[in-house]
Design a protein around this motif. Sequence first.
Motif, mmCIF file in Angstrom:
data_model
loop_
_atom_site.group_PDB
_atom_site.id
_atom_site.type_symbol
_atom_site.label_atom_id
_atom_site.label_comp_id
_atom_site.label_asym_id
_atom_site.label_seq_id
_atom_site.Cartn_x
_atom_site.Cartn_y
_atom_site.Cartn_z
ATOM 1 N N ALA A 5 18.291 -8.120 -14.764
ATOM 2 C CA ALA A 5 19.575 -7.421 -14.742
ATOM 3 C C ALA A 5 20.044 -7.187 -13.310
ATOM 4 O O ALA A 5 21.238 -7.348 -13.005
ATOM 5 C CB ALA A 5 19.469 -6.096 -15.486
ATOM 6 N N ALA A 6 19.130 -6.828 -12.422
ATOM 7 C CA ALA A 6 19.486 -6.601 -11.021
ATOM 8 C C ALA A 6 19.948 -7.896 -10.361
ATOM 9 O O ALA A 6 20.922 -7.899 -9.593
ATOM 10 C CB ALA A 6 18.294 -6.018 -10.270
ATOM 11 N N ARG A 7 19.303 -8.990 -10.672
ATOM 12 C CA ARG A 7 19.704 -10.281 -10.089
ATOM 13 C C ARG A 7 21.070 -10.700 -10.609
ATOM 14 O O ARG A 7 21.877 -11.275 -9.877
ATOM 15 C CB ARG A 7 18.651 -11.344 -10.405
ATOM 16 C CG ARG A 7 17.295 -11.090 -9.751
ATOM 17 C CD ARG A 7 16.317 -12.205 -10.064
ATOM 18 N NE ARG A 7 16.718 -13.449 -9.422
ATOM 19 C CZ ARG A 7 16.230 -14.644 -9.739
ATOM 20 N NH1 ARG A 7 15.350 -14.754 -10.732
ATOM 21 N NH2 ARG A 7 16.632 -15.722 -9.095
ATOM 22 N N ILE A 8 21.351 -10.397 -11.871
ATOM 23 C CA ILE A 8 22.680 -10.688 -12.420
ATOM 24 C C ILE A 8 23.727 -9.839 -11.711
ATOM 25 O O ILE A 8 24.780 -10.328 -11.293
ATOM 26 C CB ILE A 8 22.712 -10.416 -13.945
ATOM 27 C CG1 ILE A 8 21.824 -11.424 -14.676
ATOM 28 C CG2 ILE A 8 24.149 -10.496 -14.471
ATOM 29 C CD1 ILE A 8 21.601 -11.084 -16.146
ATOM 30 N N TYR A 32 23.740 -8.465 -8.745
ATOM 31 C CA TYR A 32 23.973 -8.840 -7.353
ATOM 32 C C TYR A 32 24.373 -10.309 -7.187
ATOM 33 O O TYR A 32 24.534 -10.784 -6.057
ATOM 34 C CB TYR A 32 22.726 -8.547 -6.510
ATOM 35 C CG TYR A 32 22.527 -7.073 -6.255
ATOM 36 C CD1 TYR A 32 23.410 -6.363 -5.441
ATOM 37 C CD2 TYR A 32 21.469 -6.385 -6.835
ATOM 38 C CE1 TYR A 32 23.225 -5.002 -5.214
ATOM 39 C CE2 TYR A 32 21.285 -5.027 -6.607
ATOM 40 C CZ TYR A 32 22.165 -4.351 -5.788
ATOM 41 O OH TYR A 32 21.990 -3.001 -5.554
ATOM 42 N N GLY A 33 24.547 -11.023 -8.299
ATOM 43 C CA GLY A 33 24.975 -12.414 -8.218
ATOM 44 C C GLY A 33 23.917 -13.342 -7.665
ATOM 45 O O GLY A 33 24.236 -14.380 -7.055
ATOM 46 N N LEU A 34 22.649 -12.995 -7.855
ATOM 47 C CA LEU A 34 21.550 -13.778 -7.294
ATOM 48 C C LEU A 34 20.934 -14.752 -8.301
ATOM 49 O O LEU A 34 19.995 -15.465 -7.965
ATOM 50 C CB LEU A 34 20.464 -12.835 -6.763
ATOM 51 C CG LEU A 34 20.913 -11.829 -5.689
ATOM 52 C CD1 LEU A 34 19.756 -10.906 -5.304
ATOM 53 C CD2 LEU A 34 21.449 -12.556 -4.468
ATOM 54 N N LEU A 35 21.470 -14.762 -9.531
ATOM 55 C CA LEU A 35 20.904 -15.611 -10.570
ATOM 56 C C LEU A 35 21.878 -16.733 -10.888
ATOM 57 O O LEU A 35 23.052 -16.480 -11.184
ATOM 58 C CB LEU A 35 20.624 -14.787 -11.829
ATOM 59 C CG LEU A 35 19.781 -15.436 -12.928
ATOM 60 C CD1 LEU A 35 18.384 -15.761 -12.403
ATOM 61 C CD2 LEU A 35 19.686 -14.519 -14.138
ATOM 62 N N ASP A 36 21.409 -17.968 -10.805
ATOM 63 C CA ASP A 36 22.251 -19.112 -11.160
ATOM 64 C C ASP A 36 22.696 -18.970 -12.612
ATOM 65 O O ASP A 36 21.890 -18.606 -13.478
ATOM 66 C CB ASP A 36 21.462 -20.422 -10.982
ATOM 67 C CG ASP A 36 22.322 -21.643 -11.228
ATOM 68 O OD1 ASP A 36 22.477 -22.020 -12.406
ATOM 69 O OD2 ASP A 36 22.836 -22.204 -10.252
ATOM 70 N N PRO A 37 23.988 -19.229 -12.906
ATOM 71 C CA PRO A 37 24.470 -19.075 -14.281
ATOM 72 C C PRO A 37 23.631 -19.807 -15.322
ATOM 73 O O PRO A 37 23.412 -19.288 -16.427
ATOM 74 C CB PRO A 37 25.893 -19.636 -14.221
ATOM 75 C CG PRO A 37 26.320 -19.419 -12.811
ATOM 76 C CD PRO A 37 25.077 -19.611 -11.989
ATOM 77 N N MET A 38 23.133 -20.979 -14.971
ATOM 78 C CA MET A 38 22.372 -21.757 -15.946
ATOM 79 C C MET A 38 20.908 -21.321 -16.015
ATOM 80 O O MET A 38 20.103 -21.933 -16.716
ATOM 81 C CB MET A 38 22.479 -23.247 -15.636
ATOM 82 C CG MET A 38 23.907 -23.786 -15.712
ATOM 83 S SD MET A 38 24.831 -23.232 -17.196
ATOM 84 C CE MET A 38 23.913 -24.063 -18.502
ATOM 85 N N GLU A 39 20.576 -20.228 -15.315
ATOM 86 C CA GLU A 39 19.263 -19.602 -15.456
ATOM 87 C C GLU A 39 19.398 -18.205 -16.065
ATOM 88 O O GLU A 39 18.402 -17.503 -16.250
ATOM 89 C CB GLU A 39 18.561 -19.507 -14.092
ATOM 90 C CG GLU A 39 18.235 -20.862 -13.482
ATOM 91 C CD GLU A 39 17.590 -20.720 -12.116
ATOM 92 O OE1 GLU A 39 17.456 -19.568 -11.643
ATOM 93 O OE2 GLU A 39 17.233 -21.744 -11.516
ATOM 94 N N VAL A 48 28.490 -8.853 -22.711
ATOM 95 C CA VAL A 48 28.520 -7.402 -22.473
ATOM 96 C C VAL A 48 27.097 -6.887 -22.278
ATOM 97 O O VAL A 48 26.124 -7.562 -22.633
ATOM 98 C CB VAL A 48 29.175 -6.645 -23.661
ATOM 99 C CG1 VAL A 48 30.618 -7.072 -23.852
ATOM 100 C CG2 VAL A 48 28.371 -6.844 -24.948
ATOM 101 N N ASN A 49 26.994 -5.671 -21.706
ATOM 102 C CA ASN A 49 25.692 -5.011 -21.618
ATOM 103 C C ASN A 49 25.893 -3.495 -21.608
ATOM 104 O O ASN A 49 27.007 -3.004 -21.840
ATOM 105 C CB ASN A 49 24.894 -5.497 -20.394
ATOM 106 C CG ASN A 49 25.534 -5.113 -19.070
ATOM 107 O OD1 ASN A 49 26.548 -4.413 -19.011
ATOM 108 N ND2 ASN A 49 24.944 -5.574 -17.981
ATOM 109 N N GLY A 50 24.851 -2.756 -21.331
ATOM 110 C CA GLY A 50 24.925 -1.304 -21.364
ATOM 111 C C GLY A 50 25.780 -0.701 -20.276
ATOM 112 O O GLY A 50 26.048 0.497 -20.281
ATOM 113 N N ASP A 51 26.228 -1.530 -19.313
ATOM 114 C CA ASP A 51 27.121 -1.078 -18.257
ATOM 115 C C ASP A 51 28.515 -1.673 -18.413
ATOM 116 O O ASP A 51 29.274 -1.754 -17.444
ATOM 117 C CB ASP A 51 26.546 -1.428 -16.886
ATOM 118 C CG ASP A 51 25.324 -0.591 -16.554
ATOM 119 O OD1 ASP A 51 25.452 0.645 -16.515
ATOM 120 O OD2 ASP A 51 24.234 -1.164 -16.355
ATOM 121 N N SER A 52 28.857 -2.082 -19.621
ATOM 122 C CA SER A 52 30.232 -2.486 -19.950
ATOM 123 C C SER A 52 30.915 -1.260 -20.551
ATOM 124 O O SER A 52 30.502 -0.775 -21.608
ATOM 125 C CB SER A 52 30.238 -3.638 -20.960
ATOM 126 O OG SER A 52 29.581 -4.771 -20.457
#
Length: 385
Positions: free
Chosen positions: A359-362, A364-371, A280-284
Motif C-alpha cells: 500500500a505504501a509503494r502504491i 508513493y508511486g513506487l510500484l509499476d502498474p503491472m506489478e 478503491v481502498n480504505g483511503d477513498s
Amino acid sequence: MKSKTLRVLSYILVALLSAALTLTVVLWRIQKDYGKLEQLEDLILDKFIGEADATAMEDAAAEAMVNALGDRWSYYIPADEYADYLAQMNNAYVGIGVTIQAEENGAGLKVVEVTAGGPAEEAGVLAGDVIVGVDDQSIVGMELADIRNRIRGEAGTQVKLTVSREGAEHSFTVTRRQIQTIVSSGVMLEDGIGLVTIENFDSRCAEETIAAIEALLAQGAEKLIFDVRFNPGGYKDELVKVLDYLLPEGVLFRSELYDGTTEEDRSDAACLDIPMAVLVNGDSYSAAEFFAAALREYEKGIVVGQQTVGKGYFQNTFRLQDGSAVGLSVGKYYTPKGVSLAGVGITPDAVVEVDDETAARIYYGLLDPMEDPQILAAVEALKAK
C-alpha cells in the motif's frame, strides 16, 4: 463563656467571608454577561498567575467545540494553517516540488518523488536523494515539522539543500515558486486498457481527468481503469462534471442540506460507452466513493480493491473573524439511486487486499502498474468483458 463567645464570633466571620465570596461570584456574573468561553478566557487572562496565550486557548477551545460534535468529518483550521488549506484545495502550493519521507534511522528526509518541471528537478535533485541539510545546517535528528518549515518559504526566495546520494554529498540551490500539482494523469497498460489516476476532486479535476481520458482514447484505449485509491474527495461540481462526461442521461448525485433542502445533479445523454473499472481502498473518501458508486449503479463500471470508509456528509468552510475557519458538515450526499454511504462505504465487486508495504509503494508511486495486484485484478476483470 469566653470560648462560647469566640465560637459565635468565628461563625459570624465565616458567614461574612462566605457572603463576600458569594457576592464576588455574583458580581463577576453580572459584569461578564456573555458566553461561558469568553468569561473563562477573561478570567484566565485577568487572574492566572502564569503566562496565558489567548490565541492558543481560543484555537484549543474552537477545536474542542468541533470535536464535541462527534462528527469525524467536521474540522477546525487555525488561522496560521488556512493558507495551506487553500493551497491544497486549489491543487497549488509554493515550494520546491518534492515529496519527502522521513528515514527510519532519523538520518534525513528521503526524496520519494520530484515534480516534473518543478524547481527541485531543475536544480538537479533526484528521487532517491536523502536531504541531510538545509541552508548549511544539518537536519539529522530534527523534527519533521521543523524541517518542512525550513524548506518552505515565499515564492522567489531560495533554499540550499544538501543531499546524500550514493555515499556522497551534493548541494543544490533551489528557488521556491508556485507549483500546480497534477490532479489527474493517464497511462496505457496492455490490451487496449488505459489507466486514469485521479488524485482528488478539487480544483481542475474535471478538466485534467477528461483531458487524460481523451488522450488515452486517442492512443487506442478501448477500456478504462480509474484509480481513486488514496483519493480524499473534493468538490461536488468537479465530480459531477466527470460523471456527466462518462454516464448517460439521468441523476448523477443527490444532496440534502441541514434545512431539508434537496438537490439533484443530472447528466445529459452524451456518454462514454466503453467498459470501465474503478480502484478503491480504505483511503477513498467522499467524492471518490460516490464516483465508484455512480459507475456501478449505472452498470458502467466494476469496483475493485478494498472496502471504503463511508463518508456521506459534505462540509462547507466558514471563515471566522480571526482568520481561522471551520469545515462544518452541513448536509448529506446520496448515490444516483438515493443510497447513503455514510458509515457503510462501498464493498468492491472484486475484493483484493494488499499489505501495508505494498500500500505504501502504491501511495508513493513506487510500484509499476503491472506489478500492482489491484490493477492486475481490474485488468483481468475488464478482459473478461
